[in-house]
Design a protein around this motif. Structure first.
Motif, PDB file in Angstrom:
ATOM      1  N   LEU A 257       0.837  -1.204   0.000  1.00  0.00           N
ATOM      2  CA  LEU A 257       0.000   0.000   0.000  1.00  0.00           C
ATOM      3  C   LEU A 257       0.868   1.249   0.000  1.00  0.00           C
ATOM      4  CD1 LEU A 257      -2.754   1.337   0.099  1.00  0.00           C
ATOM      5  CD2 LEU A 257      -2.716   1.097   2.591  1.00  0.00           C
ATOM      6  N   ARG A 258       1.920   1.257   0.803  1.00  0.00           N
ATOM      7  CA  ARG A 258       2.813   2.415   0.825  1.00  0.00           C
ATOM      8  C   ARG A 258       3.442   2.645  -0.548  1.00  0.00           C
ATOM      9  NH1 ARG A 258       5.965   5.860   3.798  1.00  0.00           N
ATOM     10  NH2 ARG A 258       4.938   5.303   5.763  1.00  0.00           N
ATOM     11  N   ALA A 259       3.864   1.566  -1.193  1.00  0.00           N
ATOM     12  CA  ALA A 259       4.487   1.700  -2.515  1.00  0.00           C
ATOM     13  C   ALA A 259       3.513   2.316  -3.513  1.00  0.00           C
ATOM     14  CB  ALA A 259       4.975   0.339  -3.002  1.00  0.00           C
ATOM     15  N   LEU A 260       2.250   1.895  -3.469  1.00  0.00           N
ATOM     16  CA  LEU A 260       1.248   2.441  -4.381  1.00  0.00           C
ATOM     17  C   LEU A 260       1.017   3.919  -4.099  1.00  0.00           C
ATOM     18  CD1 LEU A 260      -0.906   2.007  -6.593  1.00  0.00           C
ATOM     19  CD2 LEU A 260      -2.516   1.430  -4.751  1.00  0.00           C
ATOM     20  N   ILE A 261       0.842   4.267  -2.831  1.00  0.00           N
ATOM     21  CA  ILE A 261       0.569   5.651  -2.471  1.00  0.00           C
ATOM     22  C   ILE A 261       1.762   6.548  -2.812  1.00  0.00           C
ATOM     23  CG2 ILE A 261       0.180   7.217  -0.518  1.00  0.00           C
ATOM     24  CD1 ILE A 261      -1.525   5.007   0.748  1.00  0.00           C
ATOM     25  N   GLU A 262       2.984   6.060  -2.532  1.00  0.00           N
ATOM     26  CA  GLU A 262       4.162   6.870  -2.820  1.00  0.00           C
ATOM     27  C   GLU A 262       4.395   7.035  -4.320  1.00  0.00           C
ATOM     28  OE1 GLU A 262       7.494   5.282  -0.692  1.00  0.00           O
ATOM     29  OE2 GLU A 262       6.932   6.318   1.169  1.00  0.00           O
ATOM     30  N   SER A 263       3.914   6.081  -5.118  1.00  0.00           N
ATOM     31  CA  SER A 263       4.115   6.187  -6.565  1.00  0.00           C
ATOM     32  C   SER A 263       3.173   7.194  -7.211  1.00  0.00           C
ATOM     33  CB  SER A 263       3.916   4.810  -7.226  1.00  0.00           C
ATOM     34  OG  SER A 263       2.555   4.405  -7.168  1.00  0.00           O
ATOM     35  N   ARG A 264       2.098   7.545  -6.515  1.00  0.00           N
ATOM     36  CA  ARG A 264       1.140   8.493  -7.100  1.00  0.00           C
ATOM     37  C   ARG A 264       1.693   9.904  -7.029  1.00  0.00           C
ATOM     38  NH1 ARG A 264      -1.492  12.564  -6.960  1.00  0.00           N
ATOM     39  NH2 ARG A 264      -0.595  12.985  -4.900  1.00  0.00           N
ATOM     40  N   ARG A 265       1.775  10.550  -8.154  1.00  0.00           N
ATOM     41  CA  ARG A 265       2.156  11.954  -8.248  1.00  0.00           C
ATOM     42  C   ARG A 265       1.173  12.652  -9.184  1.00  0.00           C
ATOM     43  NH1 ARG A 265       7.275  13.574  -7.103  1.00  0.00           N
ATOM     44  NH2 ARG A 265       6.205  15.601  -7.111  1.00  0.00           N
ATOM     45  N   SER A 266       1.059  13.951  -9.049  1.00  0.00           N
ATOM     46  CA  SER A 266       0.227  14.715  -9.970  1.00  0.00           C
ATOM     47  C   SER A 266       1.014  14.920 -11.264  1.00  0.00           C
ATOM     48  CB  SER A 266      -0.155  16.068  -9.356  1.00  0.00           C
ATOM     49  OG  SER A 266      -1.040  15.878  -8.275  1.00  0.00           O
ATOM     50  N   VAL A 267       0.570  14.239 -12.307  1.00  0.00           N
ATOM     51  CA  VAL A 267       1.265  14.236 -13.599  1.00  0.00           C
ATOM     52  C   VAL A 267       0.646  15.286 -14.508  1.00  0.00           C
ATOM     53  CG1 VAL A 267       1.617  12.852 -15.680  1.00  0.00           C
ATOM     54  CG2 VAL A 267       2.086  11.868 -13.440  1.00  0.00           C
ATOM     55  N   ARG A 268       1.479  16.124 -15.118  1.00  0.00           N
ATOM     56  CA  ARG A 268       0.971  17.267 -15.882  1.00  0.00           C
ATOM     57  C   ARG A 268       0.993  17.049 -17.392  1.00  0.00           C
ATOM     58  NH1 ARG A 268      -1.044  20.383 -11.582  1.00  0.00           N
ATOM     59  NH2 ARG A 268       0.374  20.044  -9.843  1.00  0.00           N
ATOM     60  N   ARG A 269       1.727  16.048 -17.848  1.00  0.00           N
ATOM     61  CA  ARG A 269       1.778  15.774 -19.289  1.00  0.00           C
ATOM     62  C   ARG A 269       1.556  14.285 -19.506  1.00  0.00           C
ATOM     63  NH1 ARG A 269       6.018  19.832 -19.074  1.00  0.00           N
ATOM     64  NH2 ARG A 269       5.472  21.615 -20.416  1.00  0.00           N
ATOM     65  N   PHE A 270       0.758  13.975 -20.538  1.00  0.00           N
ATOM     66  CA  PHE A 270       0.385  12.593 -20.819  1.00  0.00           C
ATOM     67  C   PHE A 270       0.683  12.258 -22.276  1.00  0.00           C
ATOM     68  CE2 PHE A 270      -2.312  14.256 -17.478  1.00  0.00           C
ATOM     69  CZ  PHE A 270      -2.323  13.252 -16.525  1.00  0.00           C
ATOM     70  N   THR A 271       0.845  10.974 -22.538  1.00  0.00           N
ATOM     71  CA  THR A 271       0.921  10.529 -23.922  1.00  0.00           C
ATOM     72  C   THR A 271      -0.492  10.501 -24.490  1.00  0.00           C
ATOM     73  OG1 THR A 271       0.612   8.157 -23.496  1.00  0.00           O
ATOM     74  CG2 THR A 271       2.863   9.048 -23.257  1.00  0.00           C
ATOM     75  N   ALA A 272      -0.595  10.248 -25.778  1.00  0.00           N
ATOM     76  CA  ALA A 272      -1.913  10.209 -26.434  1.00  0.00           C
ATOM     77  C   ALA A 272      -2.587   8.848 -26.302  1.00  0.00           C
ATOM     78  CB  ALA A 272      -1.763  10.565 -27.912  1.00  0.00           C
ATOM     79  N   GLU A 273      -1.935   7.898 -25.673  1.00  0.00           N
ATOM     80  CA  GLU A 273      -2.502   6.548 -25.556  1.00  0.00           C
ATOM     81  C   GLU A 273      -3.821   6.584 -24.791  1.00  0.00           C
ATOM     82  OE1 GLU A 273      -1.547   2.398 -23.154  1.00  0.00           O
ATOM     83  OE2 GLU A 273       0.133   3.642 -23.812  1.00  0.00           O
ATOM     84  N   PRO A 274      -4.888   6.052 -25.363  1.00  0.00           N
ATOM     85  CA  PRO A 274      -6.179   6.074 -24.662  1.00  0.00           C
ATOM     86  C   PRO A 274      -6.197   5.110 -23.477  1.00  0.00           C
ATOM     87  CG  PRO A 274      -6.365   4.831 -26.698  1.00  0.00           C
ATOM     88  CD  PRO A 274      -4.992   5.437 -26.704  1.00  0.00           C
ATOM     89  N   VAL A 275      -7.079   5.389 -22.549  1.00  0.00           N
ATOM     90  CA  VAL A 275      -7.278   4.512 -21.395  1.00  0.00           C
ATOM     91  C   VAL A 275      -8.428   3.569 -21.722  1.00  0.00           C
ATOM     92  CG1 VAL A 275      -7.716   4.393 -18.923  1.00  0.00           C
ATOM     93  CG2 VAL A 275      -6.543   6.404 -19.889  1.00  0.00           C
ATOM     94  N   PRO A 276      -8.207   2.252 -21.700  1.00  0.00           N
ATOM     95  CA  PRO A 276      -9.279   1.307 -22.073  1.00  0.00           C
ATOM     96  C   PRO A 276     -10.512   1.459 -21.183  1.00  0.00           C
ATOM     97  CG  PRO A 276      -7.143   0.197 -21.971  1.00  0.00           C
ATOM     98  CD  PRO A 276      -6.945   1.568 -21.381  1.00  0.00           C
ATOM     99  N   ASP A 277     -11.667   1.281 -21.793  1.00  0.00           N
ATOM    100  CA  ASP A 277     -12.917   1.410 -21.044  1.00  0.00           C
ATOM    101  C   ASP A 277     -12.989   0.437 -19.875  1.00  0.00           C
ATOM    102  OD1 ASP A 277     -13.680   3.381 -22.762  1.00  0.00           O
ATOM    103  OD2 ASP A 277     -15.223   2.213 -23.801  1.00  0.00           O
ATOM    104  N   GLU A 278     -12.440  -0.774 -20.054  1.00  0.00           N
ATOM    105  CA  GLU A 278     -12.513  -1.746 -18.964  1.00  0.00           C
ATOM    106  C   GLU A 278     -11.679  -1.308 -17.767  1.00  0.00           C
ATOM    107  OE1 GLU A 278      -9.665  -3.489 -22.148  1.00  0.00           O
ATOM    108  OE2 GLU A 278     -11.559  -2.354 -22.068  1.00  0.00           O
TER     109      GLU A 278
END
Length: 245
Positions: free
Chosen positions: A18-39
């Motif tokens: 859980l700590r690893a997941l929480i620490e990995s989250r950052r506010s990301v300001r630039r994204f690639t164009a790859e879509p996020v799958p609906d599932e």
């Protein structure tokens, strides 16, 4: 890999995972164009609504925005910030107006065949009075005076007893769901950025947002792009925020 153990029939992730997941989250300001799958989006929304909420009334709703033309229209609404150019935006809405429908839904979707009488009585009686502020908030005004009198003799729940307090009530629970949502996307390998920097008047002109709904954030989601995290993480010392009693 996340590990799970069972204790008294409750499965839980290890603290390290859980700590690893929480620490990995950052506010990301630039994204690639790859879509996020609906599932993936659906799975993350399912995890979002597992968040706790006041009286389990779940006062939230989400608008998932994937249409490229609509996404483009939202960039100026967000004042042109880079995060708004993500391939997916989710409008996270607090809903102080859905409490009555939610009381009925609790009973309709109760997960057992028999609803406990104490539960039925609460959602058909006390809850309907507790969250109802009446026309122009007049019932809330009456309840505030009643609370002052009854509160002299015993402890009791004193809020929400106004339209403003209902807004705070809904935003608190919705923020919990939004936190779940960001961590859920992170667990799938997608990054996010919660944006409060938007023009709400213009947002309502672009999206069909119910009048009483409160947009608390636009969540940008996608794969992390280049130069996506602007600064190193900074948090104030824990001692500034915690009192041990």
């Amino acid at each position: 890999m996340t590990s799970f153990s069972t204790d008294d029939s409750i499965a839980h992730a290890s603290p390290a995972a859980l700590r690893a997941l929480i620490e990995s989250r950052r506010s990301v300001r630039r994204f690639t164009a790859e879509p996020v799958p609906d599932e993936v989006v659906r799975d993350c929304l399912e995890m979002a609504v597992l968040a706790p909420s006041s009286c389990n009334l779940q006062p939230w709703s989400f608008q998932v925005i994937r249409d490229p033309a609509l996404l483009k229209r939202l960039v100026p609404v967000c004042m042109g910030q880079n995060a708004a150019k993500a391939p997916l935006l989710i409008a996270v809405l607090a809903r102080p107006d859905t409490w009555r429908e939610a009381c009925a839904n609790i009973l309709e979707y109760w997960p057992q065949e028999k609803i406990p009488e104490i539960t039925r009585a609460f959602y058909t009686g006390k809850a309907l009075f507790q969250y109802n502020q009446g026309p122009l908030g007049l019932l809330g005004l009456f309840k505030r005076q009643l609370v002052r009198l009854v509160g002299l003799r015993k402890a009791l729940m004193r809020k929400p007893n106004s339209q403003a307090e209902m807004r705070v009530w809904a935003v608190k629970s919705t923020a919990l769901a939004a936190s779940n949502l960001m961590l859920a996307f992170q667990s799938h390998g997608y990054t996010s950025c919660p944006m409060e920097g938007f023009d709400e008047v213009r947002l309502r002109k672009v999206l069909d947002i119910p009048r009483q709904a409160i947009p608390i954030m636009l969540l940008a989601v996608g794969r992390q792009g280049e130069r996506a995290i602007y600064n190193p993480r900074l948090r104030f010392p824990l001692e500034q925020h915690v009192t041990w009693l």
